[in-house]
Design an enzyme around this catalytic site. Structure first.
Site, PDB file in Angstrom:
ATOM      1  N   GLU A   1       0.842  -1.215   0.000  1.00  0.00           N
ATOM      2  CA  GLU A   1       0.000   0.000   0.000  1.00  0.00           C
ATOM      3  C   GLU A   1       0.872   1.258   0.000  1.00  0.00           C
ATOM      4  OE1 GLU A   1      -2.792   1.432  -0.546  1.00  0.00           O
ATOM      5  OE2 GLU A   1      -4.072   1.311   1.206  1.00  0.00           O
TER       6      GLU A   1
ATOM      7  N   THR B   1      -3.808   9.474  -3.929  1.00  0.00           N
ATOM      8  CA  THR B   1      -3.798   9.563  -2.464  1.00  0.00           C
ATOM      9  C   THR B   1      -2.691  10.495  -1.991  1.00  0.00           C
ATOM     10  OG1 THR B   1      -4.728   7.364  -2.238  1.00  0.00           O
ATOM     11  CG2 THR B   1      -3.536   8.202  -0.340  1.00  0.00           C
TER      12      THR B   1
HETATM   13  N1  HSE Z   1      -6.652   7.260   5.177  1.00  0.00           N
HETATM   14  C1  HSE Z   1      -6.136   7.379   3.856  1.00  0.00           C
HETATM   15  C2  HSE Z   1      -6.331   8.813   3.389  1.00  0.00           C
HETATM   16  C3  HSE Z   1      -6.848   6.435   2.951  1.00  0.00           C
HETATM   17  O1  HSE Z   1      -7.423   9.318   3.568  1.00  0.00           O
HETATM   18  O2  HSE Z   1      -5.395   9.400   2.868  1.00  0.00           O
HETATM   19  C4  HSE Z   1      -6.365   6.484   1.539  1.00  0.00           C
HETATM   20  O3  HSE Z   1      -7.136   5.618   0.760  1.00  0.00           O
END
Ligand code: HSE
Length: 308
Positions: A129, A182
């Protein structure tokens, strides 16, 4: 013992409004399929990817990186070959990279007779990830592996809490066909938060956890708010405010950005409300000129699973 398995690696919703980087839930109707097979040659090989254009070099692929993290701990004289049939679009905000990262290690573990537990598999999958999001977080990986709602209590040491799933919960997802990375979506976030905002957020997260334990849908509705992250990220999503307003007026318990976006999730009590929310959101987005997908899903309490 088997030499090959086919598996379903589910999509997930991370954050769930008030639980940035710690809370997640698992979806049922959207996910990737993968085949993992034992081969005589040592090492990790990705022999097939369909659906989206992704690298097959294991070091450049999230499924490959998590597989390598696990393989490095093994003392075996064989290797693994991975086929990836992707349905979850990368950059969609419903855990595309987590599904790939989870699928490879879950499949390898099954072929080895399950020497690792789900928390240990989470640790390997986090490595994959991290290739996609440039940071280690487990809020998509944990629900994909454990199913249901999960809370990442801590990363070091890695501690995942499994939360109960009230029977009647459904999720409606709209996925506008724009890509939000992201890493970029994280870059928009402030490094510090106001104390008053922090107080509101942890009160909401605690309330959400209590609501899940007690199947208190009213409390869930009160708790599904994000005063810290959503105000910054919502500008990445066309008509986010309109979609949210429409979904809530159609009866959603809460509506927020799924992970880092651009997908938007609505948690609903009952399939009828979930369907009404879908139709209402569809209407808001219809004339915008941006393609979109929609899904309705029950919460998947099983997580990643063998299908063949
Ligand atoms: N918690 C992470 C974010 C999840 O919001 O950046 C990314 O899929």
């Amino acid at each position: 013992m088997r030499d090959e398995i086919k598996l379903f690696a589910p999509a997930t919703v991370a954050n769930v409004s008030c639980g940035f980087d710690v809370m997640g839930l698992c979806l049922d109707t959207v996910g990737d399929e993968m085949v993992v097979r034992k081969i005589p040659k040592k090492g990790i090989y990705i022999s097939h990817i369909s659906g989206f254009d992704l690298p097959t070099e294991p070091e450049l692929n999230v499924a490959g990186v998590s597989a390598l993290a696990m393989y490095d701990t093994l003392d075996v004289d064989f290797g693994f070959e991975i086929e990836i049939y992707k349905n979850i679009k990368p950059g969609s905000g419903i855990g595309s990279s987590a599904a790939s990262a989870v699928g490879s290690v879950f499949g390898m573990n099954a072929l080895l007779g399950n020497p690792y537990n789900a928390t240990q598999l989470t640790a390997f999958a986090i490595k994959g990830e991290a290739l996609a999001s440039k940071t280690e977080h487990a809020d998509n990986i944990a629900p994909a592996l454990f199913g249901g709602f999960t809370l990442v209590k801590s990363l070091k040491p890695l501690q995942i809490l499994e939360l109960p799933t009230p029977e009647d919960l459904y999720v409606t997802i709209i996925h506008p066909q724009i890509e939000v990375k992201t890493s970029e979506s994280r870059g928009l976030l402030p490094k510090e938060v106001k104390l008053n905002d922090a107080i509101a957020q942890w009160a909401n997260l605690g309330s959400l956890v209590h609501a899940l334990h007690t199947s208190d849908y009213g409390l869930m509705k009160d708790a599904l708010h994000d005063v810290i992250v959503e105000p910054h990220r919502s500008k990445l999503i066309p008509l986010f405010g309109d979609v949210k307003k429409a979904a809530l007026s159609a009866g959603a318990l809460g509506t927020g950005i799924s992970g880092s976006g651009p997908s938007v999730f609505s948690i609903c009590k009952g399939i009828d409300t979930a369907t009404k929310v879908k139709n209402t959101i569809e209407h808001v987005y219809m004339d915008l000129g941006i393609d979109f997908d929609m899904h309705i899903s029950k919460i998947n309490t099983t997580g990643v699973k063998i299908i063949e």
